[in-house]
Motif scaffolding. Structure first.
Motif, PDB file in Angstrom:
ATOM      1  N   LEU A  63      11.947  31.490  12.843  1.00 51.78           N
ATOM      2  CA  LEU A  63      11.299  32.578  12.122  1.00 51.78           C
ATOM      3  C   LEU A  63      11.000  33.639  13.181  1.00 51.78           C
ATOM      4  N   ILE A  64      11.640  34.812  13.033  1.00 52.59           N
ATOM      5  CA  ILE A  64      11.565  35.842  14.073  1.00 52.59           C
ATOM      6  C   ILE A  64      11.172  37.189  13.471  1.00 52.59           C
ATOM      7  N   SER A  65      10.303  37.897  14.180  1.00 54.06           N
ATOM      8  CA  SER A  65       9.968  39.274  13.846  1.00 54.06           C
ATOM      9  C   SER A  65      10.811  40.172  14.741  1.00 54.06           C
ATOM     10  N   TRP A  66      11.650  41.001  14.136  1.00 52.89           N
ATOM     11  CA  TRP A  66      12.499  41.927  14.881  1.00 52.89           C
ATOM     12  C   TRP A  66      11.867  43.307  14.872  1.00 52.89           C
ATOM     13  N   ASN A  67      11.662  43.880  16.050  1.00 55.42           N
ATOM     14  CA  ASN A  67      11.118  45.233  16.202  1.00 55.42           C
ATOM     15  C   ASN A  67       9.810  45.420  15.436  1.00 55.42           C
ATOM     16  N   GLY A  68       8.948  44.402  15.448  1.00 50.61           N
ATOM     17  CA  GLY A  68       7.640  44.502  14.827  1.00 50.61           C
ATOM     18  C   GLY A  68       7.623  44.414  13.312  1.00 50.61           C
ATOM     19  N   ARG A  69       8.768  44.128  12.721  1.00 49.34           N
ATOM     20  CA  ARG A  69       8.838  44.028  11.260  1.00 49.34           C
ATOM     21  C   ARG A  69       8.402  42.650  10.791  1.00 49.34           C
ATOM     22  N   SER A  70       8.325  42.495   9.467  1.00 53.11           N
ATOM     23  CA  SER A  70       7.975  41.200   8.887  1.00 53.11           C
ATOM     24  C   SER A  70       8.974  40.151   9.345  1.00 53.11           C
ATOM     25  N   PRO A  71       8.500  38.943   9.642  1.00 53.61           N
ATOM     26  CA  PRO A  71       9.399  37.885  10.118  1.00 53.61           C
ATOM     27  C   PRO A  71      10.443  37.510   9.074  1.00 53.61           C
ATOM     28  N   LYS A  72      11.625  37.151   9.568  1.00 54.70           N
ATOM     29  CA  LYS A  72      12.715  36.648   8.727  1.00 54.70           C
ATOM     30  C   LYS A  72      13.248  35.373   9.362  1.00 54.70           C
ATOM     31  N   PHE A  73      13.925  34.592   8.556  1.00 53.81           N
ATOM     32  CA  PHE A  73      14.568  33.391   9.067  1.00 53.81           C
ATOM     33  C   PHE A  73      15.832  33.826   9.792  1.00 53.81           C
ATOM     34  N   ASP A  74      16.073  33.245  10.939  1.00 56.69           N
ATOM     35  CA  ASP A  74      17.141  33.689  11.820  1.00 56.69           C
ATOM     36  C   ASP A  74      17.944  32.480  12.283  1.00 56.69           C
ATOM     37  N   LEU A  75      19.249  32.557  12.115  1.00 58.77           N
ATOM     38  CA  LEU A  75      20.152  31.487  12.520  1.00 58.77           C
ATOM     39  C   LEU A  75      21.129  32.050  13.541  1.00 58.77           C
ATOM     40  N   ARG A  76      21.060  31.537  14.786  1.00 59.86           N
ATOM     41  CA  ARG A  76      21.954  32.019  15.837  1.00 59.86           C
ATOM     42  C   ARG A  76      21.960  31.055  17.012  1.00 59.86           C
ATOM     43  N   ASP A  77      22.912  31.292  17.945  1.00 56.95           N
ATOM     44  CA  ASP A  77      23.004  30.505  19.172  1.00 56.95           C
ATOM     45  C   ASP A  77      22.058  31.087  20.216  1.00 56.95           C
ATOM     46  N   TRP A  78      21.436  30.176  20.999  1.00 57.98           N
ATOM     47  CA  TRP A  78      20.543  30.554  22.084  1.00 57.98           C
ATOM     48  C   TRP A  78      20.963  29.838  23.356  1.00 57.98           C
ATOM     49  N   ALA A  79      20.866  30.559  24.484  1.00 56.13           N
ATOM     50  CA  ALA A  79      21.150  29.970  25.792  1.00 56.13           C
ATOM     51  C   ALA A  79      20.134  28.869  26.080  1.00 56.13           C
ATOM     52  N   PRO A  80      20.471  27.955  26.999  1.00 55.25           N
ATOM     53  CA  PRO A  80      19.565  26.841  27.303  1.00 55.25           C
ATOM     54  C   PRO A  80      18.140  27.281  27.677  1.00 55.25           C
ATOM     55  N   ASP A  81      18.010  28.425  28.359  1.00 52.51           N
ATOM     56  CA  ASP A  81      16.672  28.890  28.746  1.00 52.51           C
ATOM     57  C   ASP A  81      16.076  29.883  27.741  1.00 52.51           C
ATOM     58  N   ASN A  82      16.760  30.077  26.620  1.00 54.48           N
ATOM     59  CA  ASN A  82      16.321  30.972  25.538  1.00 54.48           C
ATOM     60  C   ASN A  82      16.183  32.436  25.952  1.00 54.48           C
ATOM     61  N   THR A  83      16.840  32.849  27.050  1.00 56.02           N
ATOM     62  CA  THR A  83      16.774  34.250  27.461  1.00 56.02           C
ATOM     63  C   THR A  83      17.933  35.075  26.916  1.00 56.02           C
ATOM     64  N   LYS A  84      18.993  34.415  26.458  1.00 51.78           N
ATOM     65  CA  LYS A  84      20.147  35.107  25.880  1.00 51.78           C
ATOM     66  C   LYS A  84      20.400  34.538  24.498  1.00 51.78           C
ATOM     67  N   MET A  85      20.953  35.397  23.633  1.00 49.95           N
ATOM     68  CA  MET A  85      21.273  34.957  22.281  1.00 49.95           C
ATOM     69  C   MET A  85      22.653  35.440  21.892  1.00 49.95           C
ATOM     70  N   GLY A  86      23.263  34.697  20.980  1.00 50.01           N
ATOM     71  CA  GLY A  86      24.546  35.088  20.435  1.00 50.01           C
ATOM     72  C   GLY A  86      24.348  35.832  19.123  1.00 50.01           C
ATOM     73  N   LYS A  87      25.464  36.180  18.515  1.00 50.23           N
ATOM     74  CA  LYS A  87      25.388  36.830  17.210  1.00 50.23           C
ATOM     75  C   LYS A  87      24.836  35.841  16.202  1.00 50.23           C
ATOM     76  N   GLY A  88      24.151  36.358  15.222  1.00 53.31           N
ATOM     77  CA  GLY A  88      23.572  35.486  14.222  1.00 53.31           C
ATOM     78  C   GLY A  88      23.353  36.229  12.928  1.00 53.31           C
ATOM     79  N   MET A  89      22.526  35.629  12.098  1.00 51.75           N
ATOM     80  CA  MET A  89      22.195  36.262  10.821  1.00 51.75           C
ATOM     81  C   MET A  89      20.732  36.030  10.508  1.00 51.75           C
ATOM     82  N   THR A  90      20.153  36.988   9.794  1.00 52.62           N
ATOM     83  CA  THR A  90      18.772  36.862   9.360  1.00 52.62           C
ATOM     84  C   THR A  90      18.744  36.766   7.845  1.00 52.62           C
TER      85      THR A  90
END
Length: 78
Positions: A28-55
């Motif tokens: 559950l992620i808030s993008w640019n201060g907006r209301s949170p949405k469910f987000d499905l995507r790939d994340w790097a092991p340290d969670n500092t990088k992300m792949g393409k996904g969908m909300t």
């Protein structure tokens, strides 16, 4: 393009992990201060990088769940 700000409100779960340690997560992620949405995507092991996904909004997530349930029902009859 400017930077994208996000805040991970809640990590719901991990669907899979690649051999390189990247994980496909539902969060559950808030993008640019907006209301949170469910987000499905790939994340790097340290969670500092992300792949393409969908909300998805909650209604969209519920609709997806219903579609997956229908697929499950079809598989039981075939």
């Amino acid at each position: 393009m400017g930077s994208i700000d996000y805040e991970r409100i809640k990590q719901i779960g991990t669907i899979s992990e690649s051999s390189r340690g990247w994980t496909k997560q539902l969060n559950l992620i808030s993008w640019n201060g907006r209301s949170p949405k469910f987000d499905l995507r790939d994340w790097a092991p340290d969670n500092t990088k992300m792949g393409k996904g969908m909300t998805l909004t909650l209604d969209e997530l519920k609709a997806l769940k219903e579609l997956l349930n229908q697929m499950h029902e079809l598989n039981e009859t075939v």
